[in-house]
Structure formats: structure tokens, C-alpha cells
Design an enzyme around this catalytic site. Structure first.
Site, PDB file in Angstrom:
ATOM      1  N   ASN A  24       0.708  -1.394   0.029  1.00  0.00           N
ATOM      2  CA  ASN A  24      -0.012   0.079   0.083  1.00  0.00           C
ATOM      3  C   ASN A  24       0.903   1.308  -0.002  1.00  0.00           C
ATOM      4  O   ASN A  24       1.597   1.170   0.744  1.00  0.00           O
ATOM      5  CB  ASN A  24      -1.030   0.022   1.319  1.00  0.00           C
ATOM      6  CG  ASN A  24      -1.946   0.779   1.278  1.00  0.00           C
ATOM      7  OD1 ASN A  24      -1.705   2.149   1.093  1.00  0.00           O
ATOM      8  ND2 ASN A  24      -3.241   0.774   1.434  1.00  0.00           N
ATOM      9  N   HIS A  55      -3.113   0.535  -3.556  1.00  0.00           N
ATOM     10  CA  HIS A  55      -3.082  -0.607  -2.590  1.00  0.00           C
ATOM     11  C   HIS A  55      -2.382  -1.676  -2.960  1.00  0.00           C
ATOM     12  O   HIS A  55      -1.438  -1.609  -3.651  1.00  0.00           O
ATOM     13  CB  HIS A  55      -4.718  -1.261  -2.604  1.00  0.00           C
ATOM     14  CG  HIS A  55      -5.564  -0.507  -1.937  1.00  0.00           C
ATOM     15  ND1 HIS A  55      -7.165  -1.125  -1.667  1.00  0.00           N
ATOM     16  CD2 HIS A  55      -5.799   0.918  -1.800  1.00  0.00           C
ATOM     17  CE1 HIS A  55      -7.805   0.213  -1.183  1.00  0.00           C
ATOM     18  NE2 HIS A  55      -7.210   1.045  -1.204  1.00  0.00           N
ATOM     19  N   GLU A  87      -2.477  -4.900  -3.450  1.00  0.00           N
ATOM     20  CA  GLU A  87      -2.989  -5.624  -4.424  1.00  0.00           C
ATOM     21  C   GLU A  87      -2.709  -4.962  -5.960  1.00  0.00           C
ATOM     22  O   GLU A  87      -2.115  -5.418  -6.868  1.00  0.00           O
ATOM     23  CB  GLU A  87      -4.294  -6.375  -4.400  1.00  0.00           C
ATOM     24  CG  GLU A  87      -4.374  -7.321  -3.338  1.00  0.00           C
ATOM     25  CD  GLU A  87      -5.150  -6.234  -2.229  1.00  0.00           C
ATOM     26  OE1 GLU A  87      -4.717  -5.124  -2.059  1.00  0.00           O
ATOM     27  OE2 GLU A  87      -5.960  -6.853  -1.595  1.00  0.00           O
ATOM     28  N   CYS A 147     -10.299  -5.416  -0.662  1.00  0.00           N
ATOM     29  CA  CYS A 147     -11.325  -4.562  -0.778  1.00  0.00           C
ATOM     30  C   CYS A 147     -12.079  -4.678  -2.073  1.00  0.00           C
ATOM     31  O   CYS A 147     -11.801  -5.446  -2.790  1.00  0.00           O
ATOM     32  CB  CYS A 147     -10.886  -2.714  -0.577  1.00  0.00           C
ATOM     33  SG  CYS A 147     -10.071  -2.437  -2.162  1.00  0.00           S
ATOM     34  N   CYS A 167      -9.947  -3.997  -5.228  1.00  0.00           N
ATOM     35  CA  CYS A 167      -8.949  -4.992  -5.207  1.00  0.00           C
ATOM     36  C   CYS A 167      -9.349  -6.328  -5.837  1.00  0.00           C
ATOM     37  O   CYS A 167      -9.047  -7.067  -6.644  1.00  0.00           O
ATOM     38  CB  CYS A 167      -7.750  -5.010  -4.039  1.00  0.00           C
ATOM     39  SG  CYS A 167      -6.904  -3.480  -3.996  1.00  0.00           S
TER      40      CYS A 167
END
Lengths: 152, 152
Positions: free
Chosen positions: B42, B53, B55, B82, B85
Site C-alpha cells: 500500500n 493498494h 494488490e 477491498c 482489489c
């Protein structure tokens, strides 16, 4: 801000991307008062970056925004938002999404609706024609950009 | 690649972010053969960028990858992904997601499962403790990062 004006900004971004040799999808994040918080276009090809879609580029351009600002903003995108970009709107609590068209591909519409986000489709012919022109010219780029779903 | 080893790489990225003053979430995209295609953490705070983020950073680091490579890869993330992602995994056809934990927050789990993606929760204590430490130290940063849902 009326929606046609919001979409005009997104379309200008899409044209900019096309002129750069990129995927012609543009977006703009606009506040309830009509302030352009962020605008951007797909830069997958330009920056060799798979997550720089139009909406995510507009979110980056807007910077880190307070939750209350996101809540009253509208995300404009020339093409239906993919699952990643729909998810980004959900993450940040954007409650309204306006798309230029979804004839080229469909994306995360059902997801957005399931989260109570207002979703409007302007069925804009020039957004559609610009995408069709690109896909005809660079079919491989388009195919690689949306292996499972599509590029938003 | 066993999943603990994959998560170890993601955790190293989370620690790196913490040491930079950022949100301590890390991720790695690893092929079925165990090749690390991309890794990242992140960088919301570090780069003032709301879509970096863990990912998405790993996906950027992996570059533009062929659909068949995504299909057999696993996305490791120290925290539940989330909606953005999760949507990115759906967009690129990643069929397997392994999370370190989802005690801190829950994310797009139902969305991933609804798309037939294999989802594994390692309930990793050190991933959880690192997040708790950060949230205690920088509650405002954490709150701003996930106004509606959460940061993955």
C-alpha cells in the site's frame, strides 16, 4: 453540472488517450457543486500499467479526498466501469456513476446497483464510435486489456 | 509455492510499508510454478495516491501479463481485499486469492466467491497484529483510507 457537460470532460480525456495511442476511455470525478475534483484517461498502454483505467486515473488526479466529498460526487466515464473501477467507487463511497455507453462491454453495473449506487447510461454515440474505432485498429491491445471482463 | 511462503513475501511488503510510514498491507502475485510475478505494498500515504493498494501495486509491478498467466496465479494479500482489489482480480481472471486475515476488516469476499474465485484465509496473527499497531498509531489515516469499506 449537468450530465452531458460532465461526460464532455470525460470524452475529452478519452480523445486525449486515443491521440496518445492509448485505449480511448476517459473519466471525471465531479462534485455536486460542479467542481472537477479529478479527471483522467486510461493509460494502460502509455504507462504499461494495468490498473490505470480512466476512473482510477481520475481518482489519482483527485488525490486523497475526504469521505464527505466523495459521497456527493459523480464519477463520469465514457465506458461502463469494470469490476475494479466499480469497486473503487464502492470503496470510496461515491454514490453516483454516469457512463457514456455499455454497448462495447458491460462491467460492474450489477455490483454498483447492489450497493445502492445511482447508475445512469447516457448511450452516447460518440463515446461508442471512438471505442469501436480503437478496437478495429488495435484488436490485440483491447483483448489483452480485458481477458475476463473488460477495460473500464 | 506453499501459501505460507507466499504470505511471507506479502508480509515482508507490509513491513516495508510500515517502515516507510505507510499503511502496512502487502501483496504478491505468484504463478502456479512459484514465480513471483509482482509484489508491492500500500502506498496511499507514501505517494499520496488512493488507488495504490497492496494488490494494485503488485499488479503494477507485474506489468502487462497475458491472460493465461493471470489465470493460474494466486494473489496473496496480508489483509482481505477491498472491493477495488477484488474487482481487479476479477477483471484479470485471477482465480485464487489468499488473505492473511479479515479480522481487521472484511472486504469483497462475497464478490470473489460469487465469481467462483477460490478464497483462503490464513488467519495469520502477525498480519493482524501489524495492522492493529498501525491503526492504534494513526487512526485518522486508517479511517480516511476506507470511508465506506476498507483498505486492502
Amino acid at each position: 453540472m449537468n450530465d452531458e457537460l460532465g461526460m464532455q470532460i470525460a470524452y475529452e480525456e478519452a480523445v486525449k488517450s486515443y491521440e496518445e495511442g492509448g485505449i480511448p476511455i476517459g473519466a471525471a470525478l465531479i462534485s455536486a457543486e460542479g467542481v472537477v475534483l479529478g479527471r483522467g484517461h486510461n493509460e494502460r498502454i502509455q504507462k504499461d500499467n494495468p490498473i490505470l483505467h480512466a476512473e482510477t486515473s481520475a481518482l489519482i488526479n483527485a488525490g486523497r479526498v475526504d469521505a464527505k466529498v466523495y459521497k456527493t460526487a459523480t464519477m463520469y466515464s465514457t465506458l461502463a466501469s469494470c469490476f475494479m473501477c466499480s469497486g473503487a467507487c464502492i470503496l470510496y463511497g461515491i454514490n453516483r456513476v454516469v457512463m457514456g455507453e455499455n454497448r462495447t462491454v458491460q462491467g460492474g453495473e450489477e455490483l454498483l446497483i447492489s450497493k445502492g449506487i445511482e447508475l445512469i447510461n447516457l448511450n452516447d454515440e460518440k463515446c461508442y464510435q471512438l471505442m469501436q474505432k480503437f478496437i478495429k485498429e488495435k484488436p490485440h491491445e483491447w483483448h489483452q486489456a480485458h481477458p475476463e471482463e473488460f477495460e473500464g
